[in-house]
Design an enzyme around this catalytic site. Sequence first.
Site, PDB file in Angstrom:
ATOM      1  N   ASN A 180      36.338  36.343  43.480  1.00 25.47           N
ATOM      2  CA  ASN A 180      34.963  36.251  43.992  1.00 25.47           C
ATOM      3  C   ASN A 180      33.971  37.081  43.179  1.00 25.47           C
ATOM      4  OD1 ASN A 180      35.858  38.729  44.841  1.00 25.47           O
ATOM      5  ND2 ASN A 180      35.873  38.237  47.017  1.00 25.47           N
ATOM      6  N   ARG A 227      31.487  49.057  48.034  1.00 25.52           N
ATOM      7  CA  ARG A 227      32.006  49.495  49.327  1.00 25.52           C
ATOM      8  C   ARG A 227      31.007  50.457  49.951  1.00 25.52           C
ATOM      9  NH1 ARG A 227      34.434  45.592  49.326  1.00 25.52           N
ATOM     10  NH2 ARG A 227      36.695  45.277  49.263  1.00 25.52           N
ATOM     11  N   GLN A 279      33.536  48.404  59.291  1.00 21.28           N
ATOM     12  CA  GLN A 279      33.221  46.996  59.496  1.00 21.28           C
ATOM     13  C   GLN A 279      34.045  46.425  60.638  1.00 21.28           C
ATOM     14  OE1 GLN A 279      31.890  46.024  54.906  1.00 21.28           O
ATOM     15  NE2 GLN A 279      33.480  44.812  55.794  1.00 21.28           N
ATOM     16  N   HIS A 297      28.974  41.635  55.537  1.00 21.73           N
ATOM     17  CA  HIS A 297      29.837  41.539  54.350  1.00 21.73           C
ATOM     18  C   HIS A 297      30.188  40.069  54.065  1.00 21.73           C
ATOM     19  CE1 HIS A 297      33.543  43.427  52.138  1.00 21.73           C
ATOM     20  NE2 HIS A 297      32.878  42.581  51.390  1.00 21.73           N
TER      21      HIS A 297
HETATM   22  P1  NAI Z   1      37.300  45.705  38.405  1.00 23.33           P
HETATM   23  O1  NAI Z   1      38.597  46.379  38.605  1.00 23.33           O
HETATM   24  O2  NAI Z   1      37.220  44.545  37.478  1.00 23.33           O
HETATM   25  O3  NAI Z   1      36.208  46.760  37.928  1.00 23.33           O
HETATM   26  C1  NAI Z   1      36.041  47.993  38.528  1.00 23.33           C
HETATM   27  C2  NAI Z   1      35.461  48.943  37.480  1.00 23.33           C
HETATM   28  O4  NAI Z   1      35.081  50.157  38.147  1.00 23.33           O
HETATM   29  C3  NAI Z   1      36.447  49.306  36.395  1.00 23.33           C
HETATM   30  O5  NAI Z   1      35.874  49.107  35.124  1.00 23.33           O
HETATM   31  C4  NAI Z   1      36.719  50.794  36.639  1.00 23.33           C
HETATM   32  O6  NAI Z   1      37.003  51.516  35.465  1.00 23.33           O
HETATM   33  C5  NAI Z   1      35.411  51.215  37.267  1.00 23.33           C
HETATM   34  N1  NAI Z   1      35.510  52.477  38.008  1.00 23.33           N
HETATM   35  C6  NAI Z   1      36.483  52.916  38.826  1.00 23.33           C
HETATM   36  N2  NAI Z   1      36.207  54.134  39.274  1.00 23.33           N
HETATM   37  C7  NAI Z   1      35.027  54.497  38.733  1.00 23.33           C
HETATM   38  C8  NAI Z   1      34.233  55.664  38.807  1.00 23.33           C
HETATM   39  N3  NAI Z   1      34.629  56.727  39.520  1.00 23.33           N
HETATM   40  N4  NAI Z   1      33.067  55.677  38.136  1.00 23.33           N
HETATM   41  C9  NAI Z   1      32.681  54.626  37.380  1.00 23.33           C
HETATM   42  N5  NAI Z   1      33.405  53.509  37.258  1.00 23.33           N
HETATM   43  C10 NAI Z   1      34.570  53.438  37.928  1.00 23.33           C
HETATM   44  O7  NAI Z   1      36.820  45.288  39.872  1.00 23.33           O
HETATM   45  P2  NAI Z   1      35.712  44.210  40.274  1.00 23.33           P
HETATM   46  O8  NAI Z   1      36.329  42.872  40.395  1.00 23.33           O
HETATM   47  O9  NAI Z   1      34.533  44.379  39.392  1.00 23.33           O
HETATM   48  O10 NAI Z   1      35.361  44.695  41.761  1.00 23.33           O
HETATM   49  C11 NAI Z   1      34.823  45.973  41.983  1.00 23.33           C
HETATM   50  C12 NAI Z   1      34.744  46.248  43.472  1.00 23.33           C
HETATM   51  O11 NAI Z   1      33.776  45.396  44.079  1.00 23.33           O
HETATM   52  C13 NAI Z   1      36.025  45.928  44.259  1.00 23.33           C
HETATM   53  O12 NAI Z   1      36.971  46.969  44.147  1.00 23.33           O
HETATM   54  C14 NAI Z   1      35.487  45.780  45.652  1.00 23.33           C
HETATM   55  O13 NAI Z   1      35.449  47.038  46.299  1.00 23.33           O
HETATM   56  C15 NAI Z   1      34.075  45.260  45.452  1.00 23.33           C
HETATM   57  N6  NAI Z   1      33.978  43.853  45.862  1.00 23.33           N
HETATM   58  C16 NAI Z   1      33.117  43.521  46.879  1.00 23.33           C
HETATM   59  C17 NAI Z   1      33.040  42.230  47.341  1.00 23.33           C
HETATM   60  C18 NAI Z   1      32.080  41.841  48.422  1.00 23.33           C
HETATM   61  O14 NAI Z   1      32.230  40.773  49.023  1.00 23.33           O
HETATM   62  N7  NAI Z   1      31.085  42.633  48.716  1.00 23.33           N
HETATM   63  C19 NAI Z   1      33.903  41.169  46.806  1.00 23.33           C
HETATM   64  C20 NAI Z   1      34.688  41.600  45.651  1.00 23.33           C
HETATM   65  C21 NAI Z   1      34.754  42.898  45.250  1.00 23.33           C
END
Ligand code: NAI
Length: 393
Positions: free
Chosen positions: A152, A291, A320, A344
């Site tokens: 997503n 989040r 939530q 959400h």
């Molecule tokens: P991803 O794993 O591709 O990217 C996450 C990035 O965050 C990585 O590059 C990582 O190095 C970076 N990161 C981790 N800790 C960090 C920090 N302390 N400071 C800076 N960067 C940091 O994950 P993706 O697919 O981009 O998703 C990210 C988040 O988005 C998910 O974990 C989820 O919590 C949220 N999400 C929300 C959705 C919604 O419906 N609102 C749906 C899908 C994801």
Amino acid sequence: GTSGTGRSEGTRVDEYEMTVPSDQNDGASSGGLLSLEVLAILYKGGEAAEQEARLLGTVENQLGLRPWLESEGHEFIVTDDKEGPDSLFQKHIVDAEVLITTPFHPGYLTRDLIDKAKNLKICITAGVGSDHVDLNACVERKIQVLEVTGSNVVSVAEHVVMTILLLVRNFVPAHEMIERGDWQVSQIARQAFDLEGKVVGTIGCGRIGYRVLQRLMPFDCKELLYFDYADLPEHAAKAIKARRVADLKEMVSQCDIVTVNAPLHEGTRGLVNADLLKHFKKGAWLVNTARGAICDREAVAEAVKSGHLAGYGGDVWNVQPAPKDHPWRTMKNPLGGGNGMVPHYSGTTLDAQARYANGTRLILENYLTNKPQPPEHVIVGVGKYETKAYGQR
Ligand code: NAI
């Protein structure tokens, strides 16, 4: 709240006995021949789910998994009842071997529950973001955690771009004015801007953060910045002309718009707090679809109310469903705008639901037939983290 608990309790326990996993604890099932208990925590879709079969992530439509799982002889328990010791979640987690949850109506799998979950071997997040599962406890107990990586990310990136635009252009109060029957252009225009020429920065530049910046390119922003401990590959950074800023305070102090796109873990919980907000430009906008708990609830509400932030928007909440009196539901800036909050749903469009339902089935099939999982889906493998996204270790 429960739907189709399948066979009688007695049958279930008897059949379960046959599937007690081998002591190798390698995460593999018994090869698909024996029945196992699959527990899914989904949200109640009500009338909408009865009318719209593509609402797959609901208790009614059950990710489309029931006919297949039952034809394979497995027991499938689906419920939305997830809070407290008497909930069906807490009752059935004791025996379940497979747990399916979604971030949208999160079944919080705490360390306490993991201690009770004596048969649990694999948690599957139908979606992206597994912070509602105690990942460290899963590492210790050798419970695997997988999510449907990528399912997503475009859905969310589009929502981020939309929210940036509606905040910067002061859309919500303008629409509310129209519904009220009023017409006072200056009231809206006094806080409406163009996105062109602004500086946008993302905290976290993985799949979603990168796609947000990519989608912002045609808006001719002044600069696109990112803060992430993982560097973008050079060609990827070049393609979107993004500049990495190594210090978070320094990045936010340069941004007109900050968007949060990092997972929730020990290193990001409460990251955007009163202290960091002081470093934001006065009148900046903050968008968080990652989040809720990454941003401090009270500090954000205060910053919007004082006008230090011109607005805050997103779809994620520290708990939530969000309680009725959650300050983010109603907070406004001093001019009566600046609230872009929704429930959400950014990552649960009908397009996204099809993808994460398919991905969930694929992960289950691999598990049942002892096949390797797509590596990008594995958050916690057997006894160790397989991703760097949930903190630097
Ligand atoms: P991803 O794993 O591709 O990217 C996450 C990035 O965050 C990585 O590059 C990582 O190095 C970076 N990161 C981790 N800790 C960090 C920090 N302390 N400071 C800076 N960067 C940091 O994950 P993706 O697919 O981009 O998703 C990210 C988040 O988005 C998910 O974990 C989820 O919590 C949220 N999400 C929300 C959705 C919604 O419906 N609102 C749906 C899908 C994801």
